[in-house]
Scaffold this motif. Sequence first.
Motif, mmCIF file in Angstrom:
data_model
loop_
_atom_site.group_PDB
_atom_site.id
_atom_site.type_symbol
_atom_site.label_atom_id
_atom_site.label_comp_id
_atom_site.label_asym_id
_atom_site.label_seq_id
_atom_site.Cartn_x
_atom_site.Cartn_y
_atom_site.Cartn_z
ATOM 1 N N SER A 99 0.817 -1.213 0.000
ATOM 2 C CA SER A 99 0.000 0.000 0.000
ATOM 3 C C SER A 99 0.851 1.263 0.000
ATOM 4 N N ASP A 140 -6.512 -1.759 4.331
ATOM 5 C CA ASP A 140 -7.591 -2.102 3.420
ATOM 6 C C ASP A 140 -7.230 -1.539 2.048
ATOM 7 N N TRP A 168 -8.581 -1.924 -0.861
ATOM 8 C CA TRP A 168 -9.695 -1.396 -1.642
ATOM 9 C C TRP A 168 -10.014 0.045 -1.224
ATOM 10 N N GLN A 169 -9.889 0.319 0.064
ATOM 11 C CA GLN A 169 -10.106 1.680 0.539
ATOM 12 C C GLN A 169 -9.057 2.619 -0.033
ATOM 13 N N ARG A 170 -7.839 2.122 -0.201
ATOM 14 C CA ARG A 170 -6.779 2.920 -0.822
ATOM 15 C C ARG A 170 -7.119 3.195 -2.290
ATOM 16 N N VAL A 171 -7.746 2.227 -2.944
ATOM 17 C CA VAL A 171 -8.185 2.435 -4.332
ATOM 18 C C VAL A 171 -9.237 3.538 -4.383
ATOM 19 N N GLU A 172 -10.212 3.455 -3.473
ATOM 20 C CA GLU A 172 -11.297 4.435 -3.469
ATOM 21 C C GLU A 172 -10.798 5.842 -3.155
ATOM 22 N N SER A 173 -9.734 5.937 -2.364
ATOM 23 C CA SER A 173 -9.192 7.255 -2.015
ATOM 24 C C SER A 173 -8.245 7.796 -3.084
ATOM 25 N N GLY A 174 -7.973 6.986 -4.099
ATOM 26 C CA GLY A 174 -7.102 7.420 -5.183
ATOM 27 C C GLY A 174 -5.630 7.205 -4.938
ATOM 28 N N LEU A 190 -6.544 0.956 -9.477
ATOM 29 C CA LEU A 190 -7.537 -0.107 -9.549
ATOM 30 C C LEU A 190 -7.041 -1.283 -10.381
ATOM 31 N N TYR A 221 -4.563 -3.258 -8.434
ATOM 32 C CA TYR A 221 -5.278 -3.986 -7.371
ATOM 33 C C TYR A 221 -5.807 -5.318 -7.899
ATOM 34 N N SER A 272 -8.596 4.776 7.951
ATOM 35 C CA SER A 272 -9.290 5.949 7.417
ATOM 36 C C SER A 272 -8.908 7.170 8.218
#
Length: 379
Positions: free
Chosen positions: A147, A188, A190-196, A200, A203, A376
Motif C-alpha cells: 500500500s 484495506d 480497496w479503501q486505498r483504491v477508493e481514495s485514489g 484499480l 489492485y 481511514s
Amino acid sequence: MDLTDLQLLQQEYALLQERLSDHIRGGRNGSIEDAGVVSALDDLEVHSEIMCEVALMIKRVSSTDASVLMYGETGVGKTVFARQLHKWSPRKDGPFIDVNCGAIPESLFESEMFGYQQGAFSGAASKGKAGLIEMAQGGTLFLDEISELPLDVQAKLLKVIQDGNVTRLGGTSVHRVDFRLVAATNQDLWQRVESGDFRLDLYYRLNVIPITLPPLRDRKEDIPSLVDRYINKLNDRYGFEKILASDAWEELMRNDWLGNIRELENWLERAWVSSEGNMIHSQDDSVNGDGVKGGLKSKIKIDELRCREKEPSEYSDCFLRHDETLKQAVERAEVSIFKKLCSELPSTYAIARRLEISQPSVVRKLKYYGLAIKKSHDG
C-alpha cells in the motif's frame, strides 16, 4: 494455470474466509490435521484449526504462478508465510526477494525496483545496477507493505506484470523477467483504491488469490507453541536454560497482543534478559502480587500511554512515573506521539515530514512499537 483452476482457488479462499469468521465467533466445527503442512512451517508454529486451513490454502496455491495478496495486521507473520509459499513452489530453488515498500525512500524507489544504467543519475554505479525485480528472476518477488508503493511506481510495476519486461532507469534495452509475485498489506487496499492512492488495475492484478492471516488474539491456541519455540531460541542464543513460570503463562494467554507475533517475541526477549535465575515470571504487577515488577520495567501498555490534556500540575507524573528511568519515559512519550500521528496522517511519508525524520526511521519505529497507520482519516 487455466481459468477453472483459478476459480477453484478463489472458491477455496471464500470458504476459508467463512471458516475464519466462524472461528472468530467461536463456532468452529470439525478439525484440520495435516502433520506435513504443520511440520513444514519451519519458522512459524501452527496448531490452531484456522491457521492450519490457511497453511493448506497456501500449499494449494504454491504450485501455481497466480499472484497472491496477503492481508493481516502488523506482526502476524505475512513474510514467514510468503517464504513458506516460495519453499513449497516449483520456484523454491530460485531467489526469494523480500522488498519492504515502506522502507525505501520514494526518491530511490524507481532505481531500486527497476535498476539503472551507467550514468543514469549523479552517484550511479559505474556499471549500472540490476533492480529488485530483475534479481527475482526465476524465483519469488515479495512486496511487503504494498500500500506504500508510490503511484508512479505502481504504473510501472503494472506494466512489468503485464508484459514481463523491465527497462532500467536511464536505459533503452529491455530485460525479460520471470518471477512469482506475492504482495502483503496491513491496510484495506480497496479503501486505498477508493481514495485514489492505489491503482484499480494493479489492485486486480495483485488480488487474484487474497489470503487473510488472522491476528494472534483470534488464535490463542498457537501461543504456547510459539512461546516454547522462541524461548528455546533464546536459550540457545544466550547459552542459559530458562523456563516460564505459571504466572507468566497466565499473562501471555490473557494479553491481546495488538502487535501480534512480533510483540509476543519482543515481550519474551525482554523478559528473558531481565529475569533473574532460570525462572521467567509475569511482568504484570497485578499478577505478581508483591508490588515489584518481575524484571521487565520497560514493559509498555499502549492503553496506559494516553496522557490526558490537562494542566501540567495535574499530570506531571505522566512524564516521569515512580521508579521509571528517563529512557523508559522517553520511549513511552514516543509511542504516544507515533500512535497519535498514525490516527491523523495517511502514510509513513507524511509522518516523516511532520517529525522531520527519515521515512525508514518511521517504519522501524512503528514496527518496534507494533503500530500501524489507521485505515481511514478524517481529512
